[in-house]
Design a protein around this motif. Sequence first.
Motif, PDB file in Angstrom:
ATOM      1  N   ILE A  12      39.712  -6.357  -8.872  1.00  0.00           N
ATOM      2  CA  ILE A  12      40.302  -6.853  -7.630  1.00  0.00           C
ATOM      3  C   ILE A  12      40.633  -8.325  -7.841  1.00  0.00           C
ATOM      4  CG2 ILE A  12      38.176  -7.659  -6.498  1.00  0.00           C
ATOM      5  CD1 ILE A  12      39.222  -6.264  -3.920  1.00  0.00           C
ATOM      6  N   SER A  62      42.418 -11.053  -1.065  1.00  0.00           N
ATOM      7  CA  SER A  62      42.879  -9.879  -0.318  1.00  0.00           C
ATOM      8  C   SER A  62      41.787  -9.366   0.625  1.00  0.00           C
ATOM      9  CB  SER A  62      43.336  -8.775  -1.270  1.00  0.00           C
ATOM     10  OG  SER A  62      42.266  -8.247  -2.019  1.00  0.00           O
ATOM     11  N   TRP A 110      44.236   3.659  -6.061  1.00  0.00           N
ATOM     12  CA  TRP A 110      43.921   2.230  -6.079  1.00  0.00           C
ATOM     13  C   TRP A 110      44.827   1.531  -7.084  1.00  0.00           C
ATOM     14  CZ3 TRP A 110      42.039  -1.716  -3.622  1.00  0.00           C
ATOM     15  CH2 TRP A 110      41.668  -2.879  -4.316  1.00  0.00           C
ATOM     16  N   TYR A 147      45.622  -1.773   1.761  1.00  0.00           N
ATOM     17  CA  TYR A 147      46.033  -2.091   0.396  1.00  0.00           C
ATOM     18  C   TYR A 147      47.371  -1.480   0.015  1.00  0.00           C
ATOM     19  CZ  TYR A 147      42.088  -4.925  -0.858  1.00  0.00           C
ATOM     20  OH  TYR A 147      41.196  -5.971  -0.935  1.00  0.00           O
ATOM     21  N   ALA A 195      49.245  -7.445   0.323  1.00  0.00           N
ATOM     22  CA  ALA A 195      47.881  -7.231  -0.164  1.00  0.00           C
ATOM     23  C   ALA A 195      47.902  -6.616  -1.560  1.00  0.00           C
ATOM     24  CB  ALA A 195      47.112  -6.341   0.804  1.00  0.00           C
ATOM     25  N   ALA A 196      48.780  -5.639  -1.766  1.00  0.00           N
ATOM     26  CA  ALA A 196      48.878  -5.000  -3.077  1.00  0.00           C
ATOM     27  C   ALA A 196      49.326  -6.000  -4.144  1.00  0.00           C
ATOM     28  CB  ALA A 196      49.861  -3.838  -3.002  1.00  0.00           C
ATOM     29  N   VAL A 214      46.392  -7.963  -5.662  1.00  0.00           N
ATOM     30  CA  VAL A 214      45.615  -7.213  -6.649  1.00  0.00           C
ATOM     31  C   VAL A 214      46.359  -7.112  -7.973  1.00  0.00           C
ATOM     32  CG1 VAL A 214      44.562  -4.980  -7.171  1.00  0.00           C
ATOM     33  CG2 VAL A 214      44.420  -5.910  -4.847  1.00  0.00           C
TER      34      VAL A 214
END
Length: 424
Positions: A82, A97, A191, A342, A347-348, A351
């Motif tokens: 993350i 995030s 994810w 996410y 937000a993505a 990551v």
Amino acid sequence: MTDPRTTPGFDAAFARGMTQRRMTRRGALKTGGAALGALTMSQVLAACGGGDSTSTAVAGPAVDFNAEPGPNVNFSNWPLYIDKAKDPDTGDRYSPSLAKFEEETGVAVTYNDEINDNAQFLGELTPSLEAGQDTGRDIIVITNGRELNQILARGWATELDPALRPNFDANAADWAKNPPYDDGNRFTMAWQSGLTGIGYNTELVKKPITKADDLMSEDYVPAGSVGLLQADAPDFAMIQLGIDPASSGPEQWAEAAAWLQMMVDSPTFRAAYTQGYVDDLTAGNLAATMGWSGDVLYYAIWEDYPFEFVVPEGGAVLWIDNMLIPANSANPQGAYKMMDFYYDPEAAQMVTEWVLYMSPVPEVKELIAAHGQETGDEDLIATADNPLLWPDDALLATTPFGYSITDDEAAAEWDATFNPIWGG
């Protein structure tokens, strides 16, 4: 948004640990025992009315996702998987995030980077899951494969409400929707994802690697300079031989084993790794190796190593790490909000800029490109331009999933076929 790698005080050595830790995750997929607790895989499937090559998903206890979320989400993930930054005031590490999620929703997050092995972690949860109790985790991240198959077959995952995932529906990549192990994403949402292909050092190879067979030739690589990955090698070998692992059987496994034995017996072979291949690659002990895309790309883009990651002409292995809510979670409403959060592109983006694996949100590509142009950061621009992070249909057509073990007989046959290659 501030990129943590450009933040004063960023510790590059801390980031390097990302790839070294992740190797344990990939290495555990098809090695070792497959039974959960006292139950074998065949007993799991028999209890669910299944027994063929595809496990049947069973819904756990129903959840009203329209209810108000609880005050805290317990999120268990793999180490260094993350985004991270350093607080300029305290010096503490934190995730931008996660902070964004807490600010937007008012739901606090307890984040645990405690997963180092799919089977081992699931074994820790099994007593609670079998007893119908809360595991203490609201979200876990599990790779497609035998452990995920068992979770779904035993009703240990919470069925999601498809009406309450607006970000996923609007932004998820096609490859993240309707995966073969979870039709309709009833239980899981991706994810991150990645490829198992070939990484090589451009300064040590004699010619660019384009085919897996090149790894066995001293015309391409020096003697004793090639690595394999035990966990993914069988599927990788089948793909090179034109075999679809998903529909394979013992006859095809024997063909793959023969190809792998030929590789191991070649003068170019150095070692078969369960973990540690990145150490040898960065030390210059490997000219070329089977590798995971995010590992090689991280060092190539962010650490300026002379590395290339390629999908060989035969193809590569695709895998997905999946978020799911364990049955009887204390806060499934908050967990589901986080899972959909996410799939918000911003937000993505946070990551992906950190981990450099395949984002399930295609719009992230343009956001990273814009971020790179805004900051003048060539590494961000290179990240956005790399086609391996944003696979098109043509690339995905060459990257099938591996064989999915769902019963004891197949597990025993698989292990008997491939373990002797590694001395097992």
